[in-house]
Scaffold this motif. Sequence first.
Motif, PDB file in Angstrom:
ATOM      1  N   ILE A 197       0.847  -1.200   0.000  1.00 51.27           N
ATOM      2  CA  ILE A 197       0.000   0.000   0.000  1.00 51.27           C
ATOM      3  C   ILE A 197       0.878   1.245   0.000  1.00 51.27           C
ATOM      4  O   ILE A 197       0.615   2.199  -0.743  1.00 51.27           O
ATOM      5  CB  ILE A 197      -0.967  -0.002   1.195  1.00 51.27           C
ATOM      6  CG1 ILE A 197      -1.994  -1.117   1.024  1.00 51.27           C
ATOM      7  CG2 ILE A 197      -1.662   1.354   1.338  1.00 51.27           C
ATOM      8  CD1 ILE A 197      -2.872  -1.353   2.224  1.00 51.27           C
ATOM      9  N   GLY A 198       1.923   1.238   0.785  1.00 50.75           N
ATOM     10  CA  GLY A 198       2.848   2.371   0.825  1.00 50.75           C
ATOM     11  C   GLY A 198       3.500   2.613  -0.519  1.00 50.75           C
ATOM     12  O   GLY A 198       3.626   3.755  -0.965  1.00 50.75           O
ATOM     13  N   THR A 199       3.906   1.544  -1.174  1.00 52.30           N
ATOM     14  CA  THR A 199       4.514   1.644  -2.502  1.00 52.30           C
ATOM     15  C   THR A 199       3.508   2.179  -3.506  1.00 52.30           C
ATOM     16  O   THR A 199       3.825   3.053  -4.313  1.00 52.30           O
ATOM     17  CB  THR A 199       5.047   0.265  -2.960  1.00 52.30           C
ATOM     18  OG1 THR A 199       6.029  -0.179  -2.020  1.00 52.30           O
ATOM     19  CG2 THR A 199       5.652   0.334  -4.344  1.00 52.30           C
ATOM     20  N   LEU A 205       0.860   4.061  -2.912  1.00 52.32           N
ATOM     21  CA  LEU A 205       0.600   5.468  -2.623  1.00 52.32           C
ATOM     22  C   LEU A 205       1.740   6.362  -3.101  1.00 52.32           C
ATOM     23  O   LEU A 205       1.511   7.437  -3.656  1.00 52.32           O
ATOM     24  CB  LEU A 205       0.360   5.683  -1.125  1.00 52.32           C
ATOM     25  CG  LEU A 205      -0.948   5.125  -0.573  1.00 52.32           C
ATOM     26  CD1 LEU A 205      -0.975   5.236   0.949  1.00 52.32           C
ATOM     27  CD2 LEU A 205      -2.137   5.847  -1.188  1.00 52.32           C
ATOM     28  N   LYS A 206       2.978   5.917  -2.900  1.00 55.98           N
ATOM     29  CA  LYS A 206       4.126   6.704  -3.350  1.00 55.98           C
ATOM     30  C   LYS A 206       4.146   6.783  -4.868  1.00 55.98           C
ATOM     31  O   LYS A 206       4.411   7.846  -5.435  1.00 55.98           O
ATOM     32  CB  LYS A 206       5.433   6.116  -2.845  1.00 55.98           C
ATOM     33  CG  LYS A 206       6.628   6.923  -3.346  1.00 55.98           C
ATOM     34  CD  LYS A 206       7.894   6.589  -2.657  1.00 55.98           C
ATOM     35  CE  LYS A 206       9.108   7.350  -3.128  1.00 55.98           C
ATOM     36  NZ  LYS A 206       8.968   8.352  -4.125  1.00 55.98           N
ATOM     37  N   GLU A 207       3.853   5.679  -5.540  1.00 51.39           N
ATOM     38  CA  GLU A 207       3.831   5.674  -7.003  1.00 51.39           C
ATOM     39  C   GLU A 207       2.760   6.635  -7.524  1.00 51.39           C
ATOM     40  O   GLU A 207       3.004   7.394  -8.457  1.00 51.39           O
ATOM     41  CB  GLU A 207       3.562   4.262  -7.515  1.00 51.39           C
ATOM     42  CG  GLU A 207       3.603   4.143  -9.021  1.00 51.39           C
ATOM     43  CD  GLU A 207       3.399   2.717  -9.468  1.00 51.39           C
ATOM     44  OE1 GLU A 207       2.325   2.433 -10.042  1.00 51.39           O
ATOM     45  OE2 GLU A 207       4.307   1.900  -9.243  1.00 51.39           O
ATOM     46  N   ALA A 208       1.586   6.624  -6.923  1.00 52.80           N
ATOM     47  CA  ALA A 208       0.507   7.532  -7.334  1.00 52.80           C
ATOM     48  C   ALA A 208       0.922   8.984  -7.113  1.00 52.80           C
ATOM     49  O   ALA A 208       0.699   9.846  -7.972  1.00 52.80           O
ATOM     50  CB  ALA A 208      -0.777   7.206  -6.580  1.00 52.80           C
ATOM     51  N   GLU A 209       1.549   9.267  -5.966  1.00 49.06           N
ATOM     52  CA  GLU A 209       2.013  10.624  -5.669  1.00 49.06           C
ATOM     53  C   GLU A 209       3.073  11.065  -6.677  1.00 49.06           C
ATOM     54  O   GLU A 209       3.047  12.191  -7.179  1.00 49.06           O
ATOM     55  CB  GLU A 209       2.580  10.665  -4.249  1.00 49.06           C
ATOM     56  CG  GLU A 209       3.093  12.028  -3.836  1.00 49.06           C
ATOM     57  CD  GLU A 209       3.695  11.997  -2.434  1.00 49.06           C
ATOM     58  OE1 GLU A 209       4.696  12.688  -2.224  1.00 49.06           O
ATOM     59  OE2 GLU A 209       3.150  11.293  -1.561  1.00 49.06           O
TER      60      GLU A 209
END
Length: 81
Positions: free
Chosen positions: A5-7, A9-13
């Motif tokens: 999930i963290g990955t 979210l970072k990719e989307a950001e």
Amino acid sequence: MGDEIGTWLKEAEDRRKILALLLPALKAAEGMGELESLEYIPGKEMAVAGFADGKKVGINVAGDSDMAMIYDVVVKLWRPR
């Protein structure tokens, strides 16, 4: 699962940031003055270009690297004269 999930979210950001930086360059290009927005829709892995006349163009960026996403956006929006 938390790492995934963290990955995600970072990719989307990161994709949103890249599109925000790309927008002024595209708007300055010949024939693209009507381009108003570029947004990333993470759940659909799509970039969406919005134009002054209300037209929206969806661009499939699923599985793309950052550079491939930029390429896909430029190719989809480029209209040769």
